[in-house]
Design an enzyme around this catalytic site. Structure first.
Site: not given
Length: 624
Positions: A371, A2
């Site tokens: 990653g 959010c």
């Protein structure tokens, strides 16, 4: 999950207005388009925009303590919340939802602000304690979730993005030239600096406390490598490989927890490929969606990794979504990249990331694993190998070498430690690019005078650990994770999760000796031993392949009209930050048909100038 924003009028002059808080929250609607809420009470106003991921029906914020005296809004995920929840239930605390961040408010009641050291996650939160008349803002250990604030006229104004602050009538827009100098000098800008004067970025691993009129910023975590002089017992290689695999699997499993579908980015390199394979190992029957980008044009073919992306996608049987990119898409998306990053850029590949997150959202995915963090922790950049080669060599004697050594001593506490560039020599370049107005006041903006890192974390450390610490502070937190990942993901309402940036995993990585991480001069050696258990050799043994996108030279050579206008002599002179004669000379060099920058090793001077001038235009900033 959010976006959060708010105002604390600690001057207690009742200046918090609901409509203003609503405007601030609406400015970051892209971070949370699913729901919203506001709290206006006395001298505090909080705004919340929700991206629903866990407990879709009941996870609305703010959260309150049982007696209603403590209120919380939080952006992020708490991955160890189930363990913490059980502990709190055993203590008698009651939960109203299944949402992960609800544990924060009860942890605060139970343990005070020191509870923050028990969180494993990515978060930026605000806690307001009515009884103590105290507010806390906090950012996670690695700075995955951004949080910005400004103190003005006894008011604290904050938000997940600077756009929220700019909607507040008490916030004036002024350029911070030190941020520009940081961008030239380092991989990116570094908290607390932002491109907006007097708007601060809360540093990773820190919290801010406001009690009465007293404001303090405190550190609660930092990456603290062991001293080189302290002997560490080195265990056998299998121990490190087994434990690393165990903790990384646990981290990936944590980050698969969601009540919505989860996907992953796939670059074709070691890190994203290993995460993809671990996702498949943990959930063999799951059908994940993967997302990648390729460069179809012949001039970009050296950066095209689609052969490796497809190899991994086929191995893990993902539903693979692939998009193609070239200079025309860079030109089309560059203004948006600047808008969402809220500042100038050192490379153009944020445009690629925007396209990727757009593809994710259009595929009905809200969460992606990525990653980031591996290179900084395992030695994935070429500098780690160069450090080994340089060790023991005498540096050349000469005036410039002596002045460079003095500057390195000042910056890193080590005259022989090279990081990114020869800063003394590069200063001549930047000063030539800057306008006379900037150079006349250069001492006041020189970022090398106020380096925002804790140099004591470099003292007595192995060169590998020095570089790792600097990469975390100067490259990862505010650049690769914040403007390159968080901002461009949330631009399309997508949450990124980063298994390598797990606090339990990182605490173990700190104990792995540098000689094991870089054994036989092999980058990320120990991680590659884990990868051998999951990936084909063509992936697990690949050297680091830097992800780059078409730069300013290709944009100039293809005669993009708005870019020509932005870099025109009259525009440069009018805005006043750069020397128009110098920019004209650089443009002639970059525009030559056969000119190519060796990215990422060369600094693309014009992409900085171009995106800074775009920043001035997009945010309607004043000229100098």
């Amino acid at each position: 999950m959010c976006g959060i924003t708010g105002i604390l009028d600690f001057g207690k002059r009742k200046r918090v207005e609901r409509e203003e808080v609503k405007k601030m929250a609406d400015a970051i609607q892209h971070r949370g388009p699913d729901d919203f809420a506001y709290l206006i009470e006395d001298n505090i106003g909080l705004g919340f925009r929700r991206l629903s991921i866990i407990d879709l029906a009941h996870g609305q914020q703010p959260f309150y303590s049982e007696d209603g005296s403590v209120v919380l809004i939080c952006n992020g995920e708490i991955y160890n919340y189930k363990e913490l929840r059980q502990e709190l239930i055993a203590k008698g605390y009651r939960f109203k939802t299944e949402c992960d961040v609800e544990v924060i408010v009860h942890l605060y009641v139970a343990y005070g602000i020191d509870f923050i050291n028990r969180l494993n996650g990515q978060f930026a939160f605000c806690i307001y304690d009515k009884k103590q008349d105290t507010m806390y803002l906090a950012r996670d250990q690695f700075g995955i979730c951004p949080l910005f604030y400004k103190v003005v006229d006894q008011m604290l104004i904050f938000g997940s993005e600077i756009k929220a602050l700019l909607r507040n009538r008490h916030v004036r827009k002024e350029v911070n030239p030190t941020a520009l100098d940081q961008l030239f000098s380092f991989p990116g800008i570094v908290s607390p600096v932002t491109f907006f004067k007097d708007i601060n970025s809360l540093k990773a691993g820190h919290y801010l406390k406001v009690k009465g009129t007293d404001i303090q910023v405190k550190e609660y975590w930092d990456l603290d490598y062991p001293l080189e002089s302290i002997h560490q017992e080195e265990k056998d290689e299998d121990y490190y490989v087994d434990r690393l695999e165990e903790l990384l699997l646990k981290s990936v499993k944590y980050r698969l927890n969601a009540d919505v579908p989860v996907g992953f980015y796939l670059s074709g390199g070691l890190d994203s490929s290993l995460i993809a394979s671990m996702m498949k190992r943990l959930n063999p029957d799951a059908s994940y969606k993967s997302f990648s980008i390729g460069y179809p044009r012949a001039e970009d073919s050296e950066h095209d990794e689609r052969i490796y992306q497809r190899l991994v996608a086929n191995k893990v049987n993902s539903i693979h979504k692939e998009i193609e990119f070239d200079w025309s898409q860079v030109a089309a998306k560059l203004k948006d990249a600047v808008y969402f990053s809220e500042g100038a850029l050192k490379e153009s590949y944020n445009t690629c990331s925007l396209a990727l997150s757009e593809n994710v959202r259009n595929s009905d995915i809200k969460v992606v694993l990525s990653g980031e963090g591996s290179d900084e922790l395992f030695g994935g950049y070429v500098g780690y190998r160069f450090d080994v080669q340089r060790r023991g060599f005498e540096r050349p004697a000469g005036l410039e070498e002596m002045l460079e050594a003095q500057l390195r001593e000042k910056l890193w506490g080590d005259p022989d430690f090279f990081y990114e560039t020869n800063h003394y020599d590069f200063r001549n370049t930047t000063k030539a690019v800057y306008s006379n107005k900037i150079n006349d006041n250069f001492d006041t903006i020189d970022c090398l005078e106020t380096l925002p890192i804790n140099k004591s974390r470099l003292e007595g450390r192995h060169p590998f650990h020095k570089r790792s610490y600097l990469d975390l502070k100067l490259r990862l937190s505010d650049h690769l994770i914040s403007d390159h990942a968080d901002r461009v993901n949330y631009a399309n309402s997508v949450e990124g999760r980063y298994p390598f940036l797990d606090i339990e995993l990182v605490d173990f990585i700190k104990t792995i000796p540098p000689a094991v991480k870089l054994k036989h001069m092999t980058e990320k050696y120990i991680l590659k031993q884990v990868a051998r258990r999951y990936l084909p050799e063509s992936i697990s043994t690949r050297q680091k392949f830097s992800w780059v996108a078409p730069g300013s030279s290709q944009l100039l050579q293809n005669n993009v009209e708005w870019i020509n206008d932005m870099l025109s002599y009259s525009q440069i002179k009018r805005q006043g930050y750069f020397n128009p004669d110098t920019i004209e000379r650089i443009k002639r060099i970059y525009s030559a048909p056969d000119f190519r920058l060796n990215l990422p090793y060369d600094t693309d001077l014009l992409i900085i100038v171009l995106t800074f001038n775009t920043f001035l235009e997009v945010f309607d900033m004043p000229s100098l």
